[in-house]
Scaffold this motif. Structure first.
Motif, short mmCIF file in Angstrom:
data_model
loop_
_atom_site.label_atom_id
_atom_site.label_comp_id
_atom_site.label_asym_id
_atom_site.label_seq_id
_atom_site.Cartn_x
_atom_site.Cartn_y
_atom_site.Cartn_z
N MET A 13 54.85 31.84 39.74
CA MET A 13 55.08 33.28 39.79
C MET A 13 54.06 34.04 38.96
O MET A 13 53.70 33.62 37.86
CB MET A 13 56.49 33.62 39.29
N SER A 14 53.62 35.18 39.47
CA SER A 14 52.70 36.03 38.71
C SER A 14 53.13 37.49 38.72
O SER A 14 52.41 38.35 38.23
CB SER A 14 51.27 35.92 39.27
N ASN A 15 54.32 37.78 39.28
CA ASN A 15 54.84 39.15 39.30
C ASN A 15 55.76 39.33 38.10
O ASN A 15 56.87 38.82 38.05
CB ASN A 15 55.60 39.42 40.60
N PHE A 16 55.27 40.06 37.11
CA PHE A 16 55.98 40.23 35.84
C PHE A 16 57.33 40.91 36.05
O PHE A 16 58.35 40.49 35.47
CB PHE A 16 55.11 41.04 34.88
N GLU A 17 57.38 41.96 36.85
CA GLU A 17 58.63 42.70 37.03
C GLU A 17 59.71 41.83 37.65
O GLU A 17 60.87 41.83 37.21
CB GLU A 17 58.39 43.94 37.89
N PHE A 52 46.65 28.54 34.39
CA PHE A 52 46.98 28.66 32.97
C PHE A 52 47.75 29.95 32.66
O PHE A 52 47.90 30.31 31.49
CB PHE A 52 45.71 28.58 32.12
N GLY A 53 48.21 30.65 33.69
CA GLY A 53 49.02 31.84 33.46
C GLY A 53 48.24 33.14 33.36
O GLY A 53 48.78 34.16 32.89
N LYS A 54 46.98 33.13 33.80
CA LYS A 54 46.15 34.33 33.68
C LYS A 54 46.72 35.50 34.48
O LYS A 54 46.81 36.62 33.98
CB LYS A 54 44.71 34.03 34.14
N SER A 55 47.08 35.24 35.73
CA SER A 55 47.52 36.33 36.61
C SER A 55 48.80 36.98 36.12
O SER A 55 48.96 38.21 36.18
CB SER A 55 47.70 35.82 38.04
N LEU A 56 49.74 36.18 35.63
CA LEU A 56 50.98 36.74 35.10
C LEU A 56 50.71 37.60 33.87
O LEU A 56 51.28 38.70 33.73
CB LEU A 56 51.96 35.62 34.75
N PHE A 57 49.84 37.14 33.00
CA PHE A 57 49.51 37.92 31.81
C PHE A 57 48.89 39.25 32.18
O PHE A 57 49.24 40.30 31.61
CB PHE A 57 48.57 37.12 30.90
N GLU A 176 40.19 36.70 38.40
CA GLU A 176 39.39 35.79 39.24
C GLU A 176 38.00 36.38 39.54
O GLU A 176 37.50 36.31 40.66
CB GLU A 176 40.12 35.49 40.56
N TYR A 177 37.38 36.94 38.52
CA TYR A 177 36.08 37.58 38.71
C TYR A 177 35.03 36.60 39.24
O TYR A 177 34.07 36.98 39.91
CB TYR A 177 35.61 38.20 37.38
N ASP A 178 35.21 35.30 38.92
CA ASP A 178 34.21 34.29 39.24
C ASP A 178 34.62 33.38 40.39
O ASP A 178 33.97 32.36 40.64
CB ASP A 178 33.94 33.43 38.01
#
Length: 576
Positions: A13-17, A52-57, A176-178
């Protein structure tokens, strides 16, 4: 008193809400918002490995800083650290979220359209999320959705005008800039490198995009946060975007992503996982990531932990899969890095020794990957190595046993790629590993390795063949069936074992564990009885010492095996 309802684990999951409002466990990382906001440079860049949880953060930051989310602040952040210690800029920006994963890199034209379309889509979403204050938000969004890459970077002006209209500044968040650069790594050298240059070089859409951000950071853009896996584009973007501060290796942010041991314990409590179901060594399998030698705590890969905890909740103490297949970097994507003999030798050294001397380079370009130090640094950014702070020497080490298994899988595939005659028969391997685990019979397994692998090695591989190479081949195949956790070079009081086959924890009724000593007699000495006998005697003496060590002296379930490979065609085993 009613028992506390277990909370769900937010695997994938990456949707914080959604996570906060739907009874999922959230490991609170919001204290790092203060650090980010207090940085003197408001344009920041940092990397972390895949999953590693980047998108959720980043999604959490978007909800925290966007002024359109102000009415949800208490519901989303009230129970978290930052809700109790809000910063001056909470809900103070127009946040533009950009995600450059999954772009079409099949041709230059498709990439430009894909990149431009991603910008248009982000602007469209920005307008829809602020529809309450923008009378024609849905109309603008529809027009952008139909643009199909025609508007591209110019769409950014719509966000800038929205911010000015509401007397706000813009916060640009790029995930995901790269991603597309990492895709191009997989194409190899030559055309792939030239293609990449066209994408990020002068007058390219990527360079124009970052130059646009740089120009507008003087007026309407107040903050920019760029996140990815590697710093591979950072050097190439320097002339277009040289205003960011790289915090990837800053000890302050060592724990910004990933779970500390205390956070793992929190997950166990909140998800109501019975500790008796955890029949594996979590620390050995999943912990160990450090992003600075002065980092206070090593961290677990969060996706690994959420995956295995979901497995444990589903299967209780009979969990089946120790490694999430989604976490493995596709071998095909990085195999080109192993084409150089020097890189391949470094890979073998890392697996044999568990570590390699070297320091992490903060940024480097695609055309520098052939350099040894860049290759090792890339393995660090991919999560395949981490910083070793137990020695004064600059060392990088394999973070945990799960990653060791990934290495062994890479080497197995690399060996097959280089030796076309190798044809594995997994039905034989399955039976051989079962016999080893439950019947205490090693002959079939060892003969399988000798026949299928060792006898088929090319002259090129045979020139560098030694006992360490043999151990790698054995370890790779010992994972099959998941009966054992094979441990290489385990220290005991009387030395270091070649291979220790420990029960995996999945098969509790498995009667045997093994300690193996591996020797190799080169082809030129294959006919020398004295050389072979000397190797056998060395093996017997070493196994006797291990047996007498504090770890094994009282064990009746451990068996001891001497394995002597002689040239390419012959192998002799002896149980001690």
């Amino acid at each position: 008193m009613e028992a506390k309802k277990p909370r769900k684990l937010p695997y994938g999951m990456s949707n914080f809400e959604t996570l906060i409002t739907s009874n999922y466990v959230y490991v609170d990382k919001t204290r790092f918002v203060e650090y980010i906001e207090n940085e003197s440079n408001r344009n920041l860049f940092f990397t972390r490995p895949r999953k590693f949880g980047k998108s959720l953060f980043l999604n959490m930051l978007s909800h925290y800083y966007d002024f359109g989310m102000a009415d949800k602040f208490e519901r989303l952040f009230g129970d978290l650290y930052i809700g109790k210690h809000p910063t001056p800029n909470k809900n103070n920006y127009v946040v533009l979220d950009l995600d450059f994963s999954g772009l079409d890199t099949t041709s230059e034209e498709r990439f430009r359209e894909s990149f431009a379309g991603r910008i248009e889509g982000a602007v469209s979403n920005c307008f829809l999320s602020h529809r309450d204050i923008i009378p024609n938000a849905e109309t603008v969004s529809d027009e952008l959705d139909r643009a199909n890459g025609r508007i591209g970077i110019a769409a950014l002006n719509l966000v800038f005008s929205l911010a000015k209209k509401n007397d706000k500044k813009v916060f640009i968040i790029i995930d995901e800039y790269d991603h597309f650069a990492n895709d191009i790594i997989a194409t190899g050298e030559g055309d792939g490198d030239e293609y990449y240059r066209k994408m990020v070089g002068a007058n390219s859409i990527v360079r124009d995009f970052y130059e646009t951000l740089k120009i507008n950071s003087k007026t309407v853009i107040e903050r920019i946060l760029i996140v990815g896996i590697t710093p591979i584009m950072l050097d190439d973007m320097t002339s277009g975007f040289n205003i960011s501060n790289n915090i990837s290796l800053d000890p302050t942010y060592n724990e910004i992503l990933g779970f500390t041991h205390e956070e793992v314990e929190y997950l166990i409590r909140e998800a109501n996982i019975d500790p008796s179901w955890i029949n594996i060594d979590l620390k050995k399998l999943y912990n160990g990531y450090l992003f600075h030698s002065r980092g206070e705590n090593p961290v677990y890969n969060p996706s690994m932990m959420l995956y295995i905890f979901n497995q444990i909740l589903k299967f209780k103490n009979e969990n089946k899969d120790l490694i999430d297949e989604n976490l493995k970097m596709d071998y095909g994507r990085i195999s080109m890095l192993f084409r150089r003999e020097e890189n391949r030798q470094q890979l073998m050294d890392i697996v044999n020794n568990g570590s390699i001397r070297g320091e992490v380079i903060p940024k480097f370009s695609l055309n520098e990957l052939t350099e040894s130090s860049r290759f090792v640094s890339l393995l660090f950014y991919f999560g395949l190595l981490t910083i070793d702070n137990t020695t004064p020497k600059p060392m990088l080490t394999i973070p945990n046993y799960s990653i060791k298994m990934v290495y062994l899988e890479y080497i197995s595939k690399l060996t097959r790629d280089r030796n076309e005659k190798i044809r594995e028969d997994f039905s034989i391997l399955s039976g051989a590993t079962y016999d080893l685990a439950f019947d205490g019979k090693a002959q079939q397994f060892i003969e399988y390795i000798s026949t299928v692998f060792v006898s088929k090695l090319s002259d090129r591989d045979l020139r560098q063949f030694d006992e360490k190479y043999l151990k790698i081949i054995l370890l790779t195949n010992l994972f099959y069936g998941k009966y054992f956790i094979p441990i290489s070079e385990m220290e005991v009081s009387e030395g270091v074992t070649d291979i220790y086959l420990m029960r995996s924890g999945i098969f509790r009724d498995m009667p045997y564990e093994w300690v193996w000593e591996i020797k190799y007699v080169k082809q030129k000495d294959a006919g020398k009885a004295t050389v072979i006998e000397a190797k056998k005697q060395q093996s017997r003496e070493q196994l006797a010492k291990y047996r007498a060590s504090h770890l094994f002296r009282d064990r009746t379930d451990v068996r001891y095996l001497s394995v002597i490979f002689i040239g390419k065609k012959k192998v002799e085993i002896e149980e001690i």
